[in-house]
Motif scaffolding. Sequence first.
Motif, mmCIF file in Angstrom:
data_model
loop_
_atom_site.group_PDB
_atom_site.id
_atom_site.type_symbol
_atom_site.label_atom_id
_atom_site.label_comp_id
_atom_site.label_asym_id
_atom_site.label_seq_id
_atom_site.Cartn_x
_atom_site.Cartn_y
_atom_site.Cartn_z
ATOM 1 N N PHE A 1 0.836 -1.207 0.000
ATOM 2 C CA PHE A 1 0.000 0.000 0.000
ATOM 3 C C PHE A 1 0.869 1.254 0.000
ATOM 4 N N LEU A 2 1.851 1.303 0.897
ATOM 5 C CA LEU A 2 2.727 2.468 1.001
ATOM 6 C C LEU A 2 3.549 2.659 -0.278
ATOM 7 N N GLY A 3 4.014 1.545 -0.833
ATOM 8 C CA GLY A 3 4.777 1.626 -2.076
ATOM 9 C C GLY A 3 3.936 2.202 -3.209
ATOM 10 N N ALA A 4 2.688 1.730 -3.336
ATOM 11 C CA ALA A 4 1.808 2.215 -4.394
ATOM 12 C C ALA A 4 1.469 3.684 -4.201
ATOM 13 N N ALA A 5 1.262 4.092 -2.951
ATOM 14 C CA ALA A 5 0.973 5.500 -2.664
ATOM 15 C C ALA A 5 2.150 6.377 -3.088
ATOM 16 N N ALA A 6 3.357 5.945 -2.739
ATOM 17 C CA ALA A 6 4.557 6.699 -3.113
ATOM 18 C C ALA A 6 4.726 6.731 -4.634
ATOM 19 N N GLY A 7 4.447 5.606 -5.285
ATOM 20 C CA GLY A 7 4.570 5.540 -6.737
ATOM 21 C C GLY A 7 3.582 6.448 -7.447
ATOM 22 N N THR A 8 2.349 6.518 -6.925
ATOM 23 C CA THR A 8 1.330 7.370 -7.532
ATOM 24 C C THR A 8 1.703 8.841 -7.424
ATOM 25 N N ILE A 9 2.344 9.201 -6.327
ATOM 26 C CA ILE A 9 2.829 10.574 -6.178
ATOM 27 C C ILE A 9 4.031 10.821 -7.097
ATOM 28 N N ALA A 10 4.941 9.845 -7.146
ATOM 29 C CA ALA A 10 6.177 10.005 -7.922
ATOM 30 C C ALA A 10 5.924 10.120 -9.416
ATOM 31 N N VAL A 11 4.898 9.398 -9.923
ATOM 32 C CA VAL A 11 4.652 9.395 -11.367
ATOM 33 C C VAL A 11 4.280 10.789 -11.862
ATOM 34 N N GLN A 12 3.818 11.630 -10.954
ATOM 35 C CA GLN A 12 3.471 12.998 -11.332
ATOM 36 C C GLN A 12 4.700 13.919 -11.360
ATOM 37 N N LEU A 13 5.842 13.409 -10.884
ATOM 38 C CA LEU A 13 7.030 14.248 -10.753
ATOM 39 C C LEU A 13 8.220 13.775 -11.578
ATOM 40 N N ILE A 14 8.199 12.497 -12.014
ATOM 41 C CA ILE A 14 9.380 11.884 -12.622
ATOM 42 C C ILE A 14 9.078 11.457 -14.052
ATOM 43 N N ASP A 15 10.059 11.588 -14.937
ATOM 44 C CA ASP A 15 9.934 11.137 -16.321
ATOM 45 C C ASP A 15 9.913 9.613 -16.374
ATOM 46 N N THR A 16 8.865 9.043 -17.008
ATOM 47 C CA THR A 16 8.711 7.583 -17.052
ATOM 48 C C THR A 16 9.245 6.963 -18.341
ATOM 49 N N THR A 17 9.939 7.735 -19.159
ATOM 50 C CA THR A 17 10.352 7.256 -20.479
ATOM 51 C C THR A 17 11.231 6.013 -20.402
ATOM 52 N N ILE A 18 12.217 6.012 -19.512
ATOM 53 C CA ILE A 18 13.133 4.869 -19.403
ATOM 54 C C ILE A 18 12.380 3.606 -19.008
ATOM 55 N N LEU A 19 11.486 3.728 -18.019
ATOM 56 C CA LEU A 19 10.709 2.572 -17.574
ATOM 57 C C LEU A 19 9.812 2.065 -18.696
ATOM 58 N N GLU A 20 9.228 2.967 -19.476
ATOM 59 C CA GLU A 20 8.367 2.562 -20.590
ATOM 60 C C GLU A 20 9.135 1.708 -21.598
ATOM 61 N N ARG A 21 10.411 2.045 -21.808
ATOM 62 C CA ARG A 21 11.207 1.312 -22.785
ATOM 63 C C ARG A 21 11.691 -0.030 -22.246
ATOM 64 N N LEU A 22 11.926 -0.101 -20.952
ATOM 65 C CA LEU A 22 12.411 -1.347 -20.348
ATOM 66 C C LEU A 22 11.284 -2.335 -20.073
ATOM 67 N N LEU A 23 10.078 -1.824 -19.837
ATOM 68 C CA LEU A 23 8.988 -2.670 -19.360
ATOM 69 C C LEU A 23 8.649 -3.847 -20.268
ATOM 70 N N PRO A 24 8.556 -3.678 -21.602
ATOM 71 C CA PRO A 24 8.247 -4.847 -22.436
ATOM 72 C C PRO A 24 9.233 -5.990 -22.257
ATOM 73 N N LEU A 25 10.521 -5.649 -22.098
ATOM 74 C CA LEU A 25 11.537 -6.687 -21.898
ATOM 75 C C LEU A 25 11.369 -7.373 -20.546
ATOM 76 N N LEU A 26 11.032 -6.593 -19.519
ATOM 77 C CA LEU A 26 10.810 -7.173 -18.190
ATOM 78 C C LEU A 26 9.628 -8.131 -18.201
ATOM 79 N N ILE A 27 8.552 -7.744 -18.856
ATOM 80 C CA ILE A 27 7.361 -8.596 -18.884
ATOM 81 C C ILE A 27 7.603 -9.855 -19.712
ATOM 82 N N LEU A 28 8.345 -9.717 -20.812
ATOM 83 C CA LEU A 28 8.714 -10.906 -21.587
ATOM 84 C C LEU A 28 9.572 -11.851 -20.754
ATOM 85 N N ALA A 29 10.456 -11.293 -19.926
ATOM 86 C CA ALA A 29 11.293 -12.122 -19.057
ATOM 87 C C ALA A 29 10.446 -12.902 -18.064
ATOM 88 N N ILE A 30 9.396 -12.275 -17.546
ATOM 89 C CA ILE A 30 8.483 -12.974 -16.633
ATOM 90 C C ILE A 30 7.823 -14.140 -17.361
#
Length: 257
Positions: free
Chosen positions: A86-115
């Motif tokens: 819960f605390l992690g998600a709350a912090a993440g929801t606040i952070a997404v409004q302040l931080i550029d998500t471009t790098i995570l967007e590019r890495l995410l497909p590879l992470l999900i394929l790895a799963i």
Amino acid sequence: MTIELSYEIITLLFATAVLAGFIDAIAGGGGLLTIPALMWAGLPPTAALATNKLQACGGSFFASYYFIRKGMVKISQMKLAICCAFLGAAAGTIAVQLIDTTILERLLPLLILAIGAYFLFSKKISEDDRQQLLTPGLFALTAALTVGLYDGFFGPGTGSFFALAFVSLSGYGLSKATAHAKVLNFSTNIASLIFFALGGKVIWMLGAIMLVGQAIGATLGSKLLINKGSKLIKPLVVTMSVLMSIKLLSSQYLLFS
């Protein structure tokens, strides 16, 4: 926030939520259906994400309730993990409004394929519990907190990340890991919903209608998971991992083309 939708579109969104809830209860990835459907219906991206969190709460709650009622999850043993998620998600929801998500967007497909590859090829995944690598407390302070942060910050594949953590770090069998993942996913959904609601982004009536659909789908999926176990989960997780990766990669291509 309010938006005018026809009865036909609302009915289609309800049916989409039923299917998404069914898939989510077994393998995760229901947002792959609901978020594009909400944006197709004309919702702005932030409103689509916020309303999706409301309806996702229905699916994750009823799936969690079913697993707890059937004795697959003991909530007393998960209190710290639930709080950390819960605390992690709350912090993440606040952070997404302040931080550029471009790098995570590019890495995410590879992470999900790895799963997906892990679930497909790993010999460790079965219905049997194996050796535990982390104590419940350490799991809560690391995996639950980190995946919770990710869900608030970005979101796709959260259920699969939680399930992978329970399999690889807690030594759970696949059905047990999926059931516990759904409880933590409910916690992260609630946290994100609260902060989206504070920002006035949620379309409550539409989200409530889809929540009912999610609840129906999640209940049906939960029953099937208990009956079929890993025979059903593994192929669905692999399939949803591939589909999520394709969707994310195609979105990036359209964005940068």
